[in-house]
Design an enzyme around this catalytic site. Structure first.
Site, mmCIF file in Angstrom:
data_model
loop_
_atom_site.group_PDB
_atom_site.id
_atom_site.type_symbol
_atom_site.label_atom_id
_atom_site.label_comp_id
_atom_site.label_asym_id
_atom_site.label_seq_id
_atom_site.Cartn_x
_atom_site.Cartn_y
_atom_site.Cartn_z
ATOM 1 N N CYS A 195 34.430 13.043 10.648
ATOM 2 C CA CYS A 195 35.082 11.717 10.780
ATOM 3 C C CYS A 195 36.581 11.799 10.895
ATOM 4 O O CYS A 195 37.259 10.748 10.939
ATOM 5 C CB CYS A 195 34.679 10.839 9.608
ATOM 6 N N GLU A 206 39.039 12.718 8.884
ATOM 7 C CA GLU A 206 39.994 12.498 7.789
ATOM 8 C C GLU A 206 40.381 13.770 7.053
ATOM 9 O O GLU A 206 41.302 13.759 6.237
ATOM 10 C CB GLU A 206 39.429 11.481 6.784
ATOM 11 N N ASN A 216 36.883 17.580 9.853
ATOM 12 C CA ASN A 216 35.479 17.278 9.579
ATOM 13 C C ASN A 216 34.987 16.208 10.564
ATOM 14 O O ASN A 216 35.769 15.704 11.374
ATOM 15 C CB ASN A 216 35.329 16.827 8.119
#
Length: 757
Positions: A271, A273, A269
């Site tokens: 970011c 994570e 995704n």
């Protein structure tokens, strides 16, 4: 509910339900009730006799007590018509024109619904390769990234969240060098975070200073070789320059996947994570660890019984989200329910360390991270097994490592450490597993100019230890750290460290400690001071690899202050003509401006006008309307156009002439009875403010604005001179406050704006 003023402000601006005219028609309590009531209904899918009221109460209490907050789309959309509850998705991009534009269309639908998207561009053939179907030449992944970026720019997410993307390219793609430097011009591909997909084979070649092979994604043939160490150093150089690209260890991610047999994970995704298979979504929420601390006879300690209960309720909550979600695409609905991945994370870790008196940059803190996340992961798995007994295992269970172990699981994954951005503002907690960004800071408050905010526990300690003064708190806000302030006891200084007080070594150690007990990945930014070297960045990347992280993102303070151009791609500047006139592009906003803010009474209330200057003269205008309402979008549009015109070289006198004299019926009606109103409209007020700024501001030193002094008219005696010192990447586009770089995101603590691209 113990909500701060800032939490209320963010909720009102972004989360609470509004009617068609934009009026808020929901309280924070009603918002949590709406979310709890809607998600509790999922229990009846599996049990006709389920006590939905009890579930609803447990969900509500957990959120209202700020012990757990789900990701933003769940708060915004649960129980509403849109009903899209997921934060992010991964979409595949096939190597065909149809596949590429299907992905763009699907991404636009996701952005419209409030989600972010991750892509791997690794399947696209390299720039210059032959396209047999047309006889043409492929333009390569970078050109299509720009198309995706433009589509994202055109779609505003549900009016509340902005588009964000992750772009990943494998290290063995022939266009990898172009990808590494594709954001060297920080004005390009602005809606993407980018990361290089690193393989184990590449890292071995780096360690041995060997060449590695480049693979044509279309033919799977070797088409070239590069020296691995030189490529790695180029990644480091670009990250040092601009904060990007990050790196993700693809082989490591796939080896750790409990459903590796279902397919290969190519992307994460926005970011980083949440590594996901194509068409999977992430359903996230975070426990506020600060609410798991209790004061006992021997001081503060972790209440593990409370944490146990909160984890179990949170897993139940997130599993219900999967069933109640309205997914933007049928493929996403199918794939998400096939694996039923959830991502339970944490926030408030830095707050916990303050309570316990443990420095973030210490082995004791790393050991606590290990202990806490191990407990959370274990309990989340126990709850998932309990749900599996009642509701059944996830449909892809027989393709998982859990099936091989004979462990029934409801969810393929249960834990993720996400950036908590705006939800940590709501919870009044530090973000994710990041250190605190600032102990004390100045927050812009529209009707009161400025408000000093101090971390509540630091303020409590300062008062108890007798060193609290307003002047000291303001000094801390200005200087950003307490480490050099001798008036503060040394034991306090050692505990209350902030992001830039902590060496990169401890940032990575902390990330690795959490990663040991997280199914997915950990979103975290390793913060560097401006004077950090490229060798420092390289050491962090290598340390992240050695300690078992699944990826790493760095940000060197001020690194995006100036536009960095790729030396390999420089072209001679050519004048572009529009008809018979040259095309004028506005110069970039300067790093430092200085100006005045004045309050003007208009028909709709108070209008706050800020006029800023740099060494070239007046360069921008900001406007804010007070709480009375008015038409803020019109004022903002006017201000933006004026600012662009000023930075394009237009004579400010011409602008003033166009603005002054414009009339507004609302202001004129009020002016008849209100003697304080001395303007005809918002544009008229802006024009007159610009005129006053031109007449009263005298440049003492023609080469710098550091000595700019202004004399204000008597009628503006309440105005304030403001100093703004920030770079383009560090200013919030919505309120003008400083952005924090954390967890792969830019977050504004003042208004809740966040941008993960």
């Amino acid at each position: 509910m113990n909500l701060s003023d800032n939490a209320l402000k963010v909720l009102e601006r972004r989360y609470l339900t509004k009617d068609e005219s934009g009026k808020i028609i929901e309280t924070p309590k009603e918002m949590f009730e709406r979310v709890a009531k809607f998600l509790a209904k999922a229990d009846s899918i599996y049990d006709d006799n389920a006590d939905i009221n009890d579930t609803e109460k447990s969900f509500f209490d957990m959120m209202a007590n700020l012990e757990f907050i789900p990701n933003s789309p769940t708060l915004m959309n649960a129980g509403k018509e849109l009903g899209q509850l997921s934060a992010c998705f991964v979409l595949p991009i096939e190597d065909s024109m149809e596949g590429i534009f299907d992905a763009i269309k699907n991404a636009a639908l996701i952005h419209k619904s409030g989600g972010g998207t991750g892509f791997s561009f690794s399947r696209l053939r390299q720039n210059g390769s032959t396209v047999k179907s047309t006889g043409g030449v492929a333009s390569g992944p970078i050109s299509f990234m720009k198309v995706f970026n433009a589509a994202t720019e055109a779609v505003k997410q549900g009016g509340t969240r902005r588009g964000a993307n992750m772009g990943i390219l494998r290290i063995d793609h022939p266009d990898i060098m172009d990808f590494i430097e594709c954001k060297s011009d920080t004005a390009e591909i602005t809606n993407f975070n980018i990361s290089v997909g690193i393989t184990e084979k590449f890292m071995e070649a780096v360690n041995n200073d060997e060449d590695y092979e480049l693979i044509d994604p279309h033919t799977k043939q070797v088409v070239g070789k590069l020296n691995a160490r030189k490529v790695f150093k180029h990644i480091v150089e670009m990250a040092w320059n601009t904060g990007e690209p990050g790196i993700v260890f693809l082989d490591r991610i796939n080896e750790a996947s409990p459903i590796e047999k279902l397919g290969e994970i190519e992307s994460t995704n926005p970011c980083g994570e949440q590594p996901l298979l194509p068409y999977e979504s992430c359903n996230l929420g975070s426990i506020n660890l600060a609410k798991m601390v209790v004061e006992g006879p021997n001081g503060y300690e972790i209440d593990y019984n409370k944490l146990d209960k909160t984890v179990r309720t949170s897993v139940h909550f997130l599993d219900n989200v999967i069933d109640m979600n309205k997914y933007p695409l049928p493929e996403i609905d199918e794939m998400t329910k096939k694996t039923r991945k959830i991502g339970l994370g944490v926030m408030g870790f830095a707050d916990v360390l303050f309570y316990l008196g443990i420095p973030y940059n210490s082995q004791q803190a790393v050991d606590l991270a290990d202990e806490l996340m191990s407990f959370i992961d274990k309990v989340s798995k126990e709850k998932s097994m309990e749900l599996a007994e009642k509701r059944g295992v996830f449909p892809a269970y027989e393709l998982s490592t859990y099936y091989e172990k004979g462990t029934p699981m409801r969810n393929a994954t249960t834990t993720t450490i996400a950036p908590t951005g705006t939800i940590s503002i709501i919870a009044g907690a530090s973000s994710g597993v990041e250190p605190l960004f600032a102990i004390s800071f100045i927050r812009n408050v529209m009707d009161n100019d400025k408000l000093l905010e101090v971390h509540p526990y630091f303020e409590k300690v300062a008062k108890e230890r007798g060193f609290y003064t307003q002047e000291l708190m303001e000094r801390i806000a200005r200087e950003g750290s307490i480490q050099h302030i001798e008036e503060i006891p040394e034991d306090i200084r050692s505990v209350f460290v902030t992001a830039h007080d902590i060496s990169p070594f401890w940032h990575v150690k902390m990330q690795a400690a959490f990663q040991k007990h997280v199914d997915n990945a950990v979103s975290k930014t390793v913060n560097f001071k401006n004077d950090a070297t490229k060798e420092n960045v390289e050491e962090v990347y290598m340390l992240a690899y050695k300690l078992g992280c699944k990826g790493v993102t760095i940000y060197r303070d001020g690194s995006r202050e100036n536009q960095v151009l790729s030396t390999a791609k420089k072209e001679e500047k050519r004048e572009v003509m529009v008809g018979s006139l040259p095309l004028v592009k506005p110069r970039m906003r300067p790093a430092i401006t200085r100006g005045i803010t004045e309050k003007v009474k208009i028909g709709c209330g108070n209008l706050y006008i800020t006029v800023n200057s740099d060494e070239n003269g007046v360069c921008e205008v900001f406007t804010n309307l007070g709480r009375a309402g008015g038409c803020p979008s019109q004022s903002e549009a006017t201000s933006r156009l004026i600012s662009i015109a000023l930075r394009s070289g237009m004579d400010v006198k011409e602008i003033i002439e166009q603005l002054k004299g414009i009339r507004c019926h609302s202001t004129l009606r009020q002016k008849a009875t209100n003697k304080e109103i001395k303007v005809l409209s918002c544009p008229d007020a802006i024009g007159k403010a610009l005129e006053r700024a031109m007449n009263t501001c005298v440049e003492v030193d023609n080469s710098t604005v550091d000595d700019l002094t202004c004399t204000l008219d008597e009628e503006l005696e309440s105005s304030k001179i403001e100093n703004i010192s920030m770079n383009n990447e560090s200013i919030c586009p919505e309120c003008g406050s400083i952005l924090e770089h954390e967890g792969g995101c830019n977050i504004c603590r003042n208004c809740g704006f966040s941008k993960c691209g």
